[in-house]
Design an enzyme around this catalytic site. Structure first.
Site, PDB file in Angstrom:
ATOM      1  CB  SER A  27       3.401 -65.691   4.948  1.00  0.00           C
ATOM      2  OG  SER A  27       4.231 -64.793   5.626  1.00  0.00           O
ATOM      3  CG  ASP A  78       5.370 -64.110   9.677  1.00  0.00           C
ATOM      4  OD1 ASP A  78       6.322 -64.750  10.161  1.00  0.00           O
ATOM      5  OD2 ASP A  78       5.235 -63.924   8.451  1.00  0.00           O
ATOM      6  CG  ASP A 117       6.125 -67.860   6.961  1.00  0.00           C
ATOM      7  OD1 ASP A 117       6.003 -66.762   7.524  1.00  0.00           O
ATOM      8  OD2 ASP A 117       6.676 -67.995   5.854  1.00  0.00           O
ATOM      9  CG  ASP A 121       8.887 -65.226   6.544  1.00  0.00           C
ATOM     10  OD1 ASP A 121       7.978 -64.683   7.214  1.00  0.00           O
ATOM     11  OD2 ASP A 121       8.823 -65.382   5.311  1.00  0.00           O
TER      12      ASP A 121
END
Length: 452
Positions: A108, A247, A249, A251
């Site tokens: 992430s 960000d 990833d 999400d």
């Protein structure tokens, strides 16, 4: 459940250190595969179980992808490889393709030295606790390959990008478009680098994309939702109407307006909730977390919108939404969940909900949020011994009670132990920044003395 490996967002750590090693990830793939195979009840046939594997742009993703695929194959489970793909895209594609599970190789918003694995079930939701428990139990057993003819296969999916782009666009009303808008999109050199710009461009916007040159070691570095200064600079330099930062990833999202002013997850939740209430499409209330700004809670109450707090983590926000039968929730970090649009938090889709609110009203973010200001929030970390019982300490309780009395209902005090370090986080928020800071440090001083 007592977790040995799984945290609130899968398994995560420093690459090369347990548990993020190729050996462990191969074993994890095998363990997950055996659990899925047992659930499917069909090995070796045409309907063998399959797992979709996506990843972000970290250099370690190549190694971990191969290890995960090998473990799944040993368990007789097929792999569908999509390469770099946002976490919410994996959730969507798993559901759309009717696969048994989806796996994301990502850490992430963490730096590139970290990586991890998280899973989605067939419905595009985080794995249930009982499934994670079964996988952890299977990790205690050795790898025993299926017979050669029953080993899993792997294939590349060529149209994953286009499928996800169309899905994101489908969450924006057909009667609206983004024509005439100049938008900067910062993809954090992460998983959405090749996708995000197309969503907004195909809806009519003039898009400038930054953070779209991943090299394996620059994900989240000086850019993206956790480092939005680059977005703010670009928005003002490009004279854009809006800036959207994702960000690594994809999400979470933060947004900057044309002046460079930042809007975090709490402010964006306010915008979406207010728009949906006006349109009559807000189902139930709004879910936040223990860290959601008190100003949002009070603003929603003034609008007659129910509000409830979950533990910190989008997993718990989702659980609270499902429990209450609500659709909208999120965190101040920019994880926003719109269950009428997707099964999980999605930075691109969340940004589209904000753009929907702006276009429907014909107003800017500054105009929509006029009169709504977040309260100053001060967080002080205090090092404490492991297992320190702050709740049972009279002096700490008295300090909290005194601070709450000082705030007189116009603020909030929260003491929360860190989940990863021997720290107690002391948070105070209220209308007056200097008063809030003084209260936070006063409580922190009491905690330090109590823990000594």
């Amino acid at each position: 459940m007592s977790r040995k490996y799984f945290g609130t967002d899968g398994i995560r750590g420093r690459v090369g250190e347990a548990p993020v090693t190729p050996e462990f990830v191969m074993h994890l793939g095998y363990a997950a595969g055996t659990v899925l195979a047992a659930a499917s009840g069909d090995l070796g046939g045409a309907e063998r179980p399959a797992v979709l594997i996506g990843k972000d742009t970290r250099i370690s993703g190549y190694m971990l992808e191969s290890a995960l695929e090998a473990g799944l194959s040993a368990a007789g489970v097929d792999s569908v490889l999509v390469g770099p793909m946002p976490t919410p895209a994996v959730a969507y594609l798993t559901r759309a393709l009717r696969l048994q599970a989806g796996a994301v190789i990502s850490a992430s918003h963490n730096p590139y030295e970290d990586n991890g694995i998280k899973f989605f079930c067939a419905q595009g939701l985080k794995l249930p606790d009982e499934t994670e428990a079964a996988i952890e139990a299977a990790l205690d057993r050795p790898i025993v390959c299926r017979p050669t003819a029953e080993l899993g296969k792997a294939r590349r999916m060529d149209d994953a990008d286009g499928r996800y782009i169309e899905f994101c666009k489908s969450t924006f009303p057909n009667e609206l478009d983004l024509r005439g808008m100049r938008i900067v999109v910062d993809c954090a050199h992460g998983a959405a680098y090749h996708l995000a710009r197309h969503v907004f461009h195909e809806l009519g916007a003039d898009v400038t994309a930054i953070g779209v040159s991943p090299n394996g070691v620059n994900i989240n570095k000086g850019c993206g939702a956790t480092r939005p200064a680059a977005l703010q600079r670009s928005v003002t330099e490009q004279h854009a109407d809006l800036g959207i930062a994702l960000d690594g990833d994809g999400d979470r999202v933060v947004i900057a307006d044309g002046s460079g002013r930042l809007y975090d997850g709490d402010m964006l939740l306010y915008v979406i909730a207010r728009s949906r209430q006006a349109a009559g499409t807000l189902r139930g209330g709004v879910a936040g977390t223990l860290m959601t700004n008190f100003a949002l809670e009070r603003a929603l109450a003034a609008m007659g919108i129910p509000f409830a707090r979950a533990r910190v983590g989008d997993r718990y926000v989702l659980e609270l939404l499902q429990k209450n039968g609500w659709q909208l929730g999120g965190e101040n970090s920019g994880h926003i969940v719109c269950l009428d649009k997707h099964t999980t938090g999605d930075g691109i889709i969340s940004a589209l909900q904000v753009l929907h609110a702006m276009r429907a009203r014909g107003a800017s973010l500054a105009e929509i949020t006029a009169g709504f200001e977040l309260y100053p929030q001060v967080l002080v970390n205090v090092r404490v011994p492991k297992g320190f019982d702050f709740r049972g300490h009279g002096a700490v309780r008295d300090a909290v009670t005194s601070a709450e009395s000082d705030l007189a209902g116009a603020g909030r005090v929260l003491l929360r132990p860190s989940g990863t370090e021997p720290l107690l986080r002391v948070m105070v928020e209220g209308r007056d920044a200097a008063h809030v800071e003084a209260l936070a440090h006063r409580i922190a001083g009491v905690v330090e003395r109590a823990a000594a």
